[in-house]
Write a protein that holds these residues in place. Structure first.
Motif, PDB file in Angstrom:
ATOM      1  N   PRO A 199     -24.937  25.272 -54.432  1.00  0.00           N
ATOM      2  CA  PRO A 199     -25.656  26.201 -53.568  1.00  0.00           C
ATOM      3  C   PRO A 199     -27.127  25.806 -53.432  1.00  0.00           C
ATOM      4  O   PRO A 199     -27.617  24.916 -54.129  1.00  0.00           O
ATOM      5  CB  PRO A 199     -25.508  27.549 -54.262  1.00  0.00           C
ATOM      6  CG  PRO A 199     -24.970  27.278 -55.603  1.00  0.00           C
ATOM      7  CD  PRO A 199     -24.441  25.891 -55.637  1.00  0.00           C
ATOM      8  N   ASP A 201     -26.116  33.423 -46.174  1.00  0.00           N
ATOM      9  CA  ASP A 201     -25.087  33.333 -47.215  1.00  0.00           C
ATOM     10  C   ASP A 201     -23.760  32.838 -46.644  1.00  0.00           C
ATOM     11  O   ASP A 201     -23.085  32.006 -47.252  1.00  0.00           O
ATOM     12  CB  ASP A 201     -24.875  34.702 -47.877  1.00  0.00           C
ATOM     13  CG  ASP A 201     -26.116  35.183 -48.617  1.00  0.00           C
ATOM     14  OD1 ASP A 201     -26.931  34.326 -49.008  1.00  0.00           O
ATOM     15  OD2 ASP A 201     -26.253  36.404 -48.795  1.00  0.00           O
ATOM     16  N   GLU A 227     -23.941  29.108 -45.847  1.00  0.00           N
ATOM     17  CA  GLU A 227     -23.912  28.333 -47.098  1.00  0.00           C
ATOM     18  C   GLU A 227     -22.482  28.273 -47.648  1.00  0.00           C
ATOM     19  O   GLU A 227     -22.021  27.224 -48.100  1.00  0.00           O
ATOM     20  CB  GLU A 227     -24.854  28.960 -48.124  1.00  0.00           C
ATOM     21  CG  GLU A 227     -24.977  28.191 -49.400  1.00  0.00           C
ATOM     22  CD  GLU A 227     -25.731  26.881 -49.248  1.00  0.00           C
ATOM     23  OE1 GLU A 227     -25.603  26.026 -50.137  1.00  0.00           O
ATOM     24  OE2 GLU A 227     -26.438  26.702 -48.259  1.00  0.00           O
ATOM     25  N   GLN A 228     -21.755  29.382 -47.591  1.00  0.00           N
ATOM     26  CA  GLN A 228     -20.373  29.401 -48.054  1.00  0.00           C
ATOM     27  C   GLN A 228     -19.490  28.507 -47.190  1.00  0.00           C
ATOM     28  O   GLN A 228     -18.618  27.803 -47.709  1.00  0.00           O
ATOM     29  CB  GLN A 228     -19.830  30.827 -48.043  1.00  0.00           C
ATOM     30  CG  GLN A 228     -20.423  31.712 -49.111  1.00  0.00           C
ATOM     31  CD  GLN A 228     -19.972  33.160 -48.977  1.00  0.00           C
ATOM     32  OE1 GLN A 228     -19.235  33.505 -48.063  1.00  0.00           O
ATOM     33  NE2 GLN A 228     -20.441  34.005 -49.885  1.00  0.00           N
ATOM     34  N   GLN A 229     -19.719  28.497 -45.883  1.00  0.00           N
ATOM     35  CA  GLN A 229     -18.951  27.633 -44.985  1.00  0.00           C
ATOM     36  C   GLN A 229     -19.241  26.166 -45.260  1.00  0.00           C
ATOM     37  O   GLN A 229     -18.344  25.330 -45.227  1.00  0.00           O
ATOM     38  CB  GLN A 229     -19.249  27.961 -43.527  1.00  0.00           C
ATOM     39  CG  GLN A 229     -18.703  29.298 -43.092  1.00  0.00           C
ATOM     40  CD  GLN A 229     -19.166  29.684 -41.698  1.00  0.00           C
ATOM     41  OE1 GLN A 229     -20.030  29.051 -41.114  1.00  0.00           O
ATOM     42  NE2 GLN A 229     -18.583  30.757 -41.168  1.00  0.00           N
TER      43      GLN A 229
END
Length: 124
Positions: free
Chosen positions: A72, A35, A38-40
């Motif tokens: 995402p 997670d 993916e956010q980075q």
């Protein structure tokens, strides 16, 4: 860079928690490394979708790559499936980049522009 001893000396399995993540040393059920990565990846994007044709590292076979899509993981897979159907070829997703077999830059540009993305043809 950690020494080889540090890299190989981590906990892999615990009878109390089961398998553990090699990065954060948490049990796999509690691990949030995917997670965070993916956010980075999403935070580093500039909002421009780049389409380029590549042959390097593919034994001369041409592949059209689409990078910079701010979606995402699951939504990116759905978009990739739609684009592959539109082009009538196969492809894959690697590290947030959609790879479509063959040279389909114009088709992909039209399709992504229709979906509302700002598209640039990158490279030659």
């Amino acid at each position: 860079m950690a020494s080889l001893r540090d890299q190989l000396g981590g906990l892999v399995y615990s009878t109390e928690h089961g398998k553990t993540c090699p990065t954060c040393r948490e049990p796999l059920n509690d691990c949030h490394c995917d997670d965070l990565s993916e956010q980075q990846r999403l935070a580093a994007l500039d909002g421009v979708v780049r389409i380029r044709r590549e042959t390097s590292g593919r034994k001369g076979k041409g592949v059209t790559t689409v990078s910079g899509i701010p979606l995402p993981g699951e939504e990116l897979k759905t978009l990739a499936k739609t684009l592959k159907k539109r082009c009538g070829t196969g492809g894959a997703i690697k590290e947030g980049i959609i790879e479509i077999q063959g040279d389909h830059r114009d088709t992909l540009r039209q399709e992504l522009s229709a979906l509302g993305y700002q598209v640039k043809l990158a490279g030659g």
